[in-house]
Write an enzyme that holds these catalytic residues in place. Structure first.
Site, PDB file in Angstrom:
ATOM      1  N   ASN A   1     162.186  15.892  47.865  1.00 13.57           N
ATOM      2  CA  ASN A   1     162.982  16.865  48.626  1.00 13.57           C
ATOM      3  C   ASN A   1     163.455  16.347  49.982  1.00 13.57           C
ATOM      4  O   ASN A   1     162.789  15.494  50.560  1.00 13.57           O
ATOM      5  CB  ASN A   1     162.155  18.140  48.816  1.00 13.57           C
ATOM      6  CG  ASN A   1     161.963  18.864  47.506  1.00 13.57           C
ATOM      7  OD1 ASN A   1     162.897  18.969  46.723  1.00 13.57           O
ATOM      8  ND2 ASN A   1     160.759  19.345  47.256  1.00 13.57           N
TER       9      ASN A   1
ATOM     10  N   ARG B   1     159.605  27.964  36.305  1.00 17.68           N
ATOM     11  CA  ARG B   1     158.910  29.038  37.029  1.00 17.68           C
ATOM     12  C   ARG B   1     159.538  30.395  36.720  1.00 17.68           C
ATOM     13  O   ARG B   1     158.835  31.402  36.553  1.00 17.68           O
ATOM     14  CB  ARG B   1     158.970  28.768  38.533  1.00 17.68           C
ATOM     15  CG  ARG B   1     158.045  27.652  38.993  1.00 17.68           C
ATOM     16  CD  ARG B   1     158.361  27.217  40.415  1.00 17.68           C
ATOM     17  NE  ARG B   1     157.332  26.324  40.946  1.00 17.68           N
ATOM     18  CZ  ARG B   1     157.468  25.599  42.053  1.00 17.68           C
ATOM     19  NH1 ARG B   1     158.611  25.663  42.749  1.00 17.68           N
ATOM     20  NH2 ARG B   1     156.487  24.822  42.478  1.00 17.68           N
TER      21      ARG B   1
ATOM     22  N   GLN C   1     150.786  11.973  44.123  1.00 17.81           N
ATOM     23  CA  GLN C   1     150.221  12.913  43.141  1.00 17.81           C
ATOM     24  C   GLN C   1     151.172  13.191  41.985  1.00 17.81           C
ATOM     25  O   GLN C   1     150.752  13.243  40.822  1.00 17.81           O
ATOM     26  CB  GLN C   1     149.852  14.240  43.825  1.00 17.81           C
ATOM     27  CG  GLN C   1     148.571  14.171  44.636  1.00 17.81           C
ATOM     28  CD  GLN C   1     147.943  15.548  44.769  1.00 17.81           C
ATOM     29  OE1 GLN C   1     147.647  16.227  43.798  1.00 17.81           O
ATOM     30  NE2 GLN C   1     147.759  15.972  46.003  1.00 17.81           N
ATOM     31  N   ILE C   2     152.457  13.390  42.290  1.00 17.31           N
ATOM     32  CA  ILE C   2     153.415  13.635  41.207  1.00 17.31           C
ATOM     33  C   ILE C   2     153.523  12.393  40.331  1.00 17.31           C
ATOM     34  O   ILE C   2     153.513  12.484  39.099  1.00 17.31           O
ATOM     35  CB  ILE C   2     154.799  14.045  41.760  1.00 17.31           C
ATOM     36  CG1 ILE C   2     154.711  15.388  42.486  1.00 17.31           C
ATOM     37  CG2 ILE C   2     155.828  14.130  40.629  1.00 17.31           C
ATOM     38  CD1 ILE C   2     155.987  15.792  43.203  1.00 17.31           C
TER      39      ILE C   2
ATOM     40  N   HIS D   1     167.775  23.453  45.553  1.00 13.37           N
ATOM     41  CA  HIS D   1     166.328  23.525  45.301  1.00 13.37           C
ATOM     42  C   HIS D   1     165.664  23.800  46.652  1.00 13.37           C
ATOM     43  O   HIS D   1     165.167  22.906  47.326  1.00 13.37           O
ATOM     44  CB  HIS D   1     165.816  22.221  44.699  1.00 13.37           C
ATOM     45  CG  HIS D   1     164.310  22.183  44.590  1.00 13.37           C
ATOM     46  ND1 HIS D   1     163.610  23.064  43.805  1.00 13.37           N
ATOM     47  CD2 HIS D   1     163.388  21.402  45.186  1.00 13.37           C
ATOM     48  CE1 HIS D   1     162.319  22.814  43.918  1.00 13.37           C
ATOM     49  NE2 HIS D   1     162.155  21.815  44.761  1.00 13.37           N
TER      50      HIS D   1
END
Length: 329
Positions: free
Chosen positions: A132, A163, A16-17, A188
């Site tokens: 990640n 964000r 998706q990314i 992160h």
């Protein structure tokens, strides 16, 4: 317009990314409107066909800056001559999986990719790890590319940075463009520290503009740190478009520089600044110029900030020890 295309490799290209990212790269948003690109999509064998479908769509879009698209399931070939590598593909944590299992699984991905980058990438290679656990995955890849300067390996905290800007702008009722000098420190992960004490909003510090320490500690910081989980809860899937957008921002800033009077956040190998152990890939406030990130120096940290940063850095050090024990670095 430059006549020589820049080779950009994207791993996990069928995900998706990747899907949200590739069309923006091809349109010129990654490197600039005068830089042609050649895309190199790397996928695992069972996802190659899906990546080939995306390649067909990229061709059909007839982007003036897109010089070509190639699809690979072999890392050595995918990274050959690459100038920019976006390492998006990673093993997600599944229910019941221990952290050691997650690190081991990702080591099996990022170790060979680091080796392939070391052996075949272009001399000016720049690497952004999105998958990640991004900081430690970047450390694994960087360790296995000893001939590439360590500073060329970065991990993405720009999504957290964006964000934080959005949450502060929303709280103050101002456009996001008015927020400057936000910082994400550390990992992160949920331990990250979004810092608004040095942020600037209309000539005041972010914390002063908010005027509510309780909101900062109990709402702002947890909301930014756990925003990914919130999006999964609401959307039913992980954040993809916003992650892709942040990856675009990260590389564009790295190549083209930060605006005068502002900085951004990026996870880069520590030089010992702010007490972060040397070599850990940790997020800092950074400026970019001449294609290099530099850590912003001389920021005063109060006890609250110091405690938050130290907690996140401890987690990074624990992850480094865990992958070292697994023989991955």
């Amino acid at each position: 317009m430059s006549s020589t295309p820049v080779n950009v490799t994207v791993t996990g290209a069928a995900g998706q990314i990747g899907y949200a990212l590739l069309f923006r790269i091809a349109s010129g948003q990654l490197l600039g409107a005068d830089t042609p690109v050649r895309l190199r999509l790397l996928e695992i064998p069972q996802a190659v066909r899906a990546a080939e479908g995306t390649a067909l769509e990229l061709e059909d879009s007839a982007f003036p800056l897109l010089a070509g698209v190639d699809v690979f399931d072999d890392a050595k070939r995918a990274f050959e001559g690459t100038n920019v590598a976006l390492l998006v593909g990673a093993r997600p944590r599944t229910k019941g999986m221990e952290r050691g299992d997650l690190l081991s699984a990702n080591g099996g991905i990022f170790k060979p990719q680091g080796e392939a980058i070391n052996s075949g990438a272009a001399e000016d290679i720049r690497v952004l790890v999105v998958g990640n656990p991004a900081n430690t995955n970047a450390l694994i890849a960087q360790t296995h590319a000893p001939d590439v300067p360590a500073e060329r390996f970065t991990a993405m905290t720009r999504l957290d940075h964006n964000r934080a800007i959005a949450q502060l702008a929303k709280k103050l009722g101002v456009p996001s463009a008015e927020i400057r000098k936000i910082t994400i420190w550390g990992n992160h992960s949920a331990t990250q520290y979004p810092d608004i004490f040095h942020a600037q909003v209309g000539g005041r510090s972010g914390a002063e503009a908010v005027g509510d320490q309780k909101w900062i500690a109990e709402e702002f910081i947890p909301r930014v740190a756990k925003r990914g989980a919130e999006i999964i809860e609401v959307r039913g899937a992980s954040s993809a478009a916003s992650a892709a957008s942040a990856a675009i921002d990260h590389v564009y800033t790295w190549v083209n520089g930060t605006p005068e009077g502002d900085w951004t956040s990026a996870a880069i190998p520590s030089d010992g600044s702010y007490g972060v152990p040397e070599g850990l890939i940790s997020s800092f406030p950074v400026t970019a110029a001449g294609g290099k990130f530099e850590i912003v120096q001389g920021l005063e940290l109060d006890a609250f900030s110091r405690e938050k940063i130290d907690a996140s850095v401890r987690e990074l050090a624990e992850e480094r020890e865990a992958v070292r024990a697994l023989g991955l670095i």
